[in-house]
Design an enzyme around this catalytic site. Structure first.
Site, PDB file in Angstrom:
ATOM      1  N   GLU A  52       0.882 -18.214   4.168  1.00  8.62           N
ATOM      2  CA  GLU A  52       1.759 -18.299   5.363  1.00  8.62           C
ATOM      3  C   GLU A  52       0.908 -18.851   6.538  1.00  8.62           C
ATOM      4  O   GLU A  52      -0.513 -18.613   6.504  1.00  8.62           O
ATOM      5  CB  GLU A  52       2.155 -17.177   5.855  1.00  8.62           C
ATOM      6  CG  GLU A  52       3.349 -17.078   7.162  1.00  8.62           C
ATOM      7  CD  GLU A  52       4.319 -15.952   7.198  1.00  8.62           C
ATOM      8  OE1 GLU A  52       3.965 -14.824   6.407  1.00  8.62           O
ATOM      9  OE2 GLU A  52       5.083 -15.918   8.147  1.00  8.62           O
TER      10      GLU A  52
ATOM     11  N   ASN B 280      14.002 -16.408   4.491  1.00  2.00           N
ATOM     12  CA  ASN B 280      13.278 -15.306   4.256  1.00  2.00           C
ATOM     13  C   ASN B 280      13.690 -14.105   4.996  1.00  2.00           C
ATOM     14  O   ASN B 280      14.054 -14.348   6.217  1.00  2.00           O
ATOM     15  CB  ASN B 280      11.868 -15.651   4.376  1.00  2.00           C
ATOM     16  CG  ASN B 280      10.808 -14.471   4.659  1.00  2.00           C
ATOM     17  OD1 ASN B 280      10.340 -14.044   3.669  1.00  2.00           O
ATOM     18  ND2 ASN B 280      10.526 -14.023   5.777  1.00  2.00           N
ATOM     19  N   GLU B 281      13.571 -12.964   4.524  1.00  2.00           N
ATOM     20  CA  GLU B 281      13.787 -11.780   5.090  1.00  2.00           C
ATOM     21  C   GLU B 281      15.150 -11.890   6.117  1.00  2.00           C
ATOM     22  O   GLU B 281      14.905 -11.723   7.372  1.00  2.00           O
ATOM     23  CB  GLU B 281      12.754 -11.159   5.734  1.00  2.00           C
ATOM     24  CG  GLU B 281      11.533 -10.646   4.592  1.00  2.00           C
ATOM     25  CD  GLU B 281      10.569  -9.834   5.452  1.00  2.00           C
ATOM     26  OE1 GLU B 281      10.555  -9.478   6.475  1.00  2.00           O
ATOM     27  OE2 GLU B 281       9.774  -9.275   4.582  1.00  2.00           O
TER      28      GLU B 281
ATOM     29  N   GLU C 293       7.020 -10.806  -2.031  1.00  3.22           N
ATOM     30  CA  GLU C 293       6.017 -10.240  -1.089  1.00  3.22           C
ATOM     31  C   GLU C 293       5.515  -9.013  -1.604  1.00  3.22           C
ATOM     32  O   GLU C 293       6.551  -8.131  -1.270  1.00  3.22           O
ATOM     33  CB  GLU C 293       6.386 -10.406   0.441  1.00  3.22           C
ATOM     34  CG  GLU C 293       6.415 -11.886   0.963  1.00  3.22           C
ATOM     35  CD  GLU C 293       7.013 -11.949   2.354  1.00  3.22           C
ATOM     36  OE1 GLU C 293       6.238 -10.660   3.157  1.00  3.22           O
ATOM     37  OE2 GLU C 293       7.528 -12.805   2.770  1.00  3.22           O
TER      38      GLU C 293
HETATM   39  O1  AHR Z   1       3.600 -11.168   5.001  1.00  7.51           O
HETATM   40  C1  AHR Z   1       3.657 -10.947   6.268  1.00  7.51           C
HETATM   41  C2  AHR Z   1       5.033 -10.959   6.824  1.00  7.51           C
HETATM   42  O2  AHR Z   1       5.754  -9.997   6.148  1.00  7.51           O
HETATM   43  C3  AHR Z   1       5.962 -12.248   6.179  1.00  7.51           C
HETATM   44  O3  AHR Z   1       5.987 -13.072   7.229  1.00  7.51           O
HETATM   45  C4  AHR Z   1       7.586 -11.559   6.235  1.00  7.51           C
HETATM   46  O4  AHR Z   1       8.312 -12.099   5.432  1.00  7.51           O
HETATM   47  C5  AHR Z   1       7.114 -10.096   5.912  1.00  7.51           C
HETATM   48  O5  AHR Z   1       7.672  -9.020   7.002  1.00  7.51           O
END
Ligand code: AHR
Length: 525
Positions: free
Chosen positions: A59, A206-207, A330
Site C-alpha cells: 500500500e 476496500n473495507e 489482509e
Molecule cells: O494494512 C493497513 C490498513 O489496514 C489497510 O489500509 C486497511 O484496509 C486496514 O484497515
C-alpha cells in the site's frame, strides 16, 4: 492436558511407515520434551493449496512503496529504473504469486489518472489516511506493473469505490487491458506501454464498512452490482472480481453479499489482524514483550480458524456450488507504534514471534484450501508484518520472510489431512496446543511437513507416522532463536535464519526434536 485431533490407532498404524526425525541442529536434552505424535494420511489427498495463499499486499503507506520499493532512477541506492535492486531480488527469490495494490484505505482515495504520464507533471496529493504526507504519485500504474513483471507476480488491483465512480473504474480497466486503438489504450501506449497488461484480480473497494465509505452491507451489495458491471476486459482476459467483505468474527458481509449479488462476484475478501492484547487502543509492543503476550499473540492468531469456518458455513449455505472464493486479503500482526516514529506509517519490528504467526496462519489456511483461494499478508515492505525492512540503502530480511521462504513448496501442493496428539502449552489463563502441523504433497510429489512449536520453553519430540507410504529419509529447515523477540537488524541481518535439520535414526526410528519456539518445514522421501 492432552489434545487429541482425530488420532487413529491400532490397525491404521499397522499400515503406517513410522517416521521420526531428529533435528541435530540445536538439539536439546530429551528430558522434559513434549511428546507429540503426528499421522499424515497420505492416501487421502485434499484440495490444492492455491499458490495465491502466499500473496502479498503493498500500500502507499509509510515506506511501503516510497523508499521500500521505489527510490527513483536518480537515487544513490542501487536500482533498476527506480526500483531497489536488493528488494526486487529478495522478492523474486520468495516466489511471490500475487501482489495487491495500491491499498488498503489508500485505494478508496486513489485516482489512477494522477499516477500516469511524465512523473514531473503528476499532481501531488495528501495521503490523508497515512500520516497526512505528500503523495507524489511517482509510483503509479506503469511503475506497479513494471515492478510486478520484475518480481514475476500476478497483480490484484484494488479499485476506488469510496470516492470514485463506475466510469473512473471502467476507464482504468480499459487503460490497462485494451488492445484496441481507443483513446485510453493509445494514451497507455503514449505513456510507454504498447502491449496491454494482464490484470488477474480486481477488487471493488476496500473495507467498505470503514475507511472505504462507512457503508452498510446492503448498500455496498448494490454498489458492487453497479461497479462490477463496468469492470470489463477483452474476451479471455476478465479478472477475477473481488467484493469487499467483513472482518474478524463477522459473517454478515459474506451472508448479505452472497444473498444479494448473483453475478460477477468471484470472491469475497476478509480482513483479520493479530494484536497481542486483542485491544485496538493498546495493542502491545513488537519487541521486549512478556511471555504473556507471546502466548496471547499466538492464541489470537489461531482465532482466524474459527472466523474462516464461520464464513465458510455461510458460503456453503448460500453458494453450495463453491463459485465464490474467500480471500483473506489482509492479515498479519499489528503492534503499538514504535516510540519516536510517525504512528501513521505503521512501521514495526518483526521477530521470531512473527515467523510463528505466519506459520500458524499458513497451517490454518491450508486446512481451508477449498474456499480460501488467496491471502495477502499486510504488508510487503516496511509496514506492519513486513517481509523486508529498509533504512536508506540498508535492508534486512525479517523472520517472516524466512517463514514464507520455507513454505514455498506448499504453493500449489495437495493438502494431506493430519492427526496430531500434542500436549498443551499454558500460561496464566491462556492455553494453546503446543504444536501445530500441516502436510501436503508438493507439485514434484515430495511430502512436505510443516511444524510450529508454540512453546517457548519446551522442545517437542515429534514422531510422525505416514499412512500409505514408506519414508526413508527426512530433512528440512528450522527457524528458531534464543529470545522470543529475536530479530534481524541492519547491523546483524542474519541473526534469525533457517538452519538445516538432518534426519537421524534412533533405535530403528527417526525422531524429530523440534526446538522451543520454532517453525520447521521438512521434506519426507
Ligand atoms: O494494512 C493497513 C490498513 O489496514 C489497510 O489500509 C486497511 O484496509 C486496514 O484497515
Amino acid at each position: 492436558m492432552t489434545k487429541r485431533n482425530r488420532l487413529r490407532a491400532g490397525s491404521l498404524l499397522l499400515m503406517c511407515a513410522c517416521v521420526a526425525i531428529a533435528a541435530s541442529a540445536m538439539a536439546q536434552s530429551t528430558k522434559g520434551a513434549a511428546k507429540v505424535a503426528v499421522t499424515i494420511r497420505a492416501g487421502e489427498p485434499g484440495a490444492t493449496i492455491n499458490p495465491n495463499v502466499y500473496g502479498q499486499f503493498a500500500e502507499h503507506l509509510g515506506a511501503g512503496i516510497y523508499g521500500g520499493v521505489w527510490v527513483g532512477e536518480k537515487s544513490d541506492i542501487p536500482n533498476t529504473n527506480g526500483f531497489r535492486n536488493d528488494v526486487v531480488k529478495a522478492l523474486k527469490d520468495l516466489h511471490v504469486p500475487v501482489v495487491r495494490w495500491p491499498g488498503g484505505c489508500f485505494a478508496d482515495e486513489y485516482h489512477w489518472r494522477d499516477g500516469i504520464g511524465p512523473r514531473a507533471g503528476r499532481p501531488v496529493k495528501v495521503n490523508t489516511h497515512w500520516g497526512g504526507v505528500a503523495e507524489t504519485n511517482e509510483f503509479g500504474t506503469h511503475e506497479f506493473m513494471a515492478f510486478a513483471e520484475m518480481i514475476g507476480t500476478k497483480v490484484y488491483i484494488s479499485g476506488n469505490v469510496g470516492s470514485g465512480s463506475p466510469q473512473e473504474m471502467a476507464d482504468w480497466m480499459e487503460y490497462m487491458t485494451s488492445d484496441t486503438v481507443s483513446t485510453l489504450a493509445n494514451l497507455r501506449r503514449k505513456n510507454g506501454r504498447d502491449k496491454p497488461w494482464e490484470v488477474q484480480f480486481f477488487g471493488i473497494g476496500n473495507e467498505t464498512w470503514g475507511c472505504g465509505g462507512n457503508m452498510t452491507p446492503e448498500y455496498y451489495a448494490n454498489l458492487f452490482r453497479q461497479f462490477a458491471t463496468y469492470v470489463k476486459a477483452p474476451r479471455g482476459h476478465r479478472p477475477k472480481i473481488v467484493a469487499s467483505g467483513g472482518h474478524d468474527a463477522g459473517t454478515t458481509w459474506a451472508d448479505v453479499l452472497t444473498t444479494n449479488v448473483h453475478r460477477d462476484m468471484d470472491a469475497i475478501s476478509h480482513h483479520y489482524y493479530t494484536m497481542p492484547t486483542g485491544v485496538w487502543e493498546k495493542k502491545g509492543n513488537s519487541v521486549g514483550f512478556p511471555e504473556s503476550e507471546w502466548i496471547s499473540t499466538l492464541k489470537h492468531t489461531m482465532q482466524i480458524d474459527e472466523y474462516i469456518t464461520g464464513n465458510e458455513k455461510v458460503l456453503d449455505k448460500n453458494d453450495p456450488g463453491g463459485k465464490v472464493a474467500f480471500y483473506v486479503d489482509e492479515w498479519g500482526t499489528w503492534y503499538s507504534p514504535e516510540p519516536g516514529r510517525e504512528p501513521g506509517f505503521l512501521y514495526q519490528q518483526n521477530t521470531l514471534r512473527d515467523a510463528l504467526v505466519a506459520g500458524l496462519n499458513f497451517n490454518i489456511f491450508h486446512r481451508h484450501a477449498q474456499r480460501v483461494q488467496m491471502t495477502n499478508i499486510a504488508q510487503m515492505v516496511n509496514v506492519l508484518q513486513a517481509m523486508i525492512l529498509t533504512d536508506g540503502p540498508k535492508m534486512a530480511l525479517t523472520p517472516t520472510y524466512y517463514a514464507f521462504q520455507m513454505y514455498i513448496p506448499f504453493q500449489g501442493a495437495t493438502f494431506l489431512p493430519t492427526d496430531i496428539t500434542t500436549p498443551d502449552y499454558s500460561l496464566g489463563t491462556d492455553t494453546v496446543q503446543s504444536v501445530s502441523v500441516s502436510a501436503a504433497r508438493d507439485i514434484n510429489g515430495t511430502l512436505q511437513l510443516a511444524l510450529v512449536n508454540l512453546d517457548p520453553n519446551r522442545e517437542a519430540a515429534v514422531t510422525t507416522a505416514v499412512t500409505g507410504m514408506q519414508v526413508k529419509s527426512a530433512s528440512g529447515r528450522v527457524l528458531t532463536a534464543k529470545a522470543m523477540d529475536a530479530r534481524n537488524t541492519f547491523d546483524t541481518p542474519e541473526a534469525v535464519k533457517p538452519v538445516s535439520i538432518v534426519a537421524k535414526k534412533e533405535g530403528g526410528k527417526l525422531v524429530l526434536r523440534l526446538p522451543p519456539k520454532s517453525v520447521a518445514v521438512i521434506q519426507l522421501q
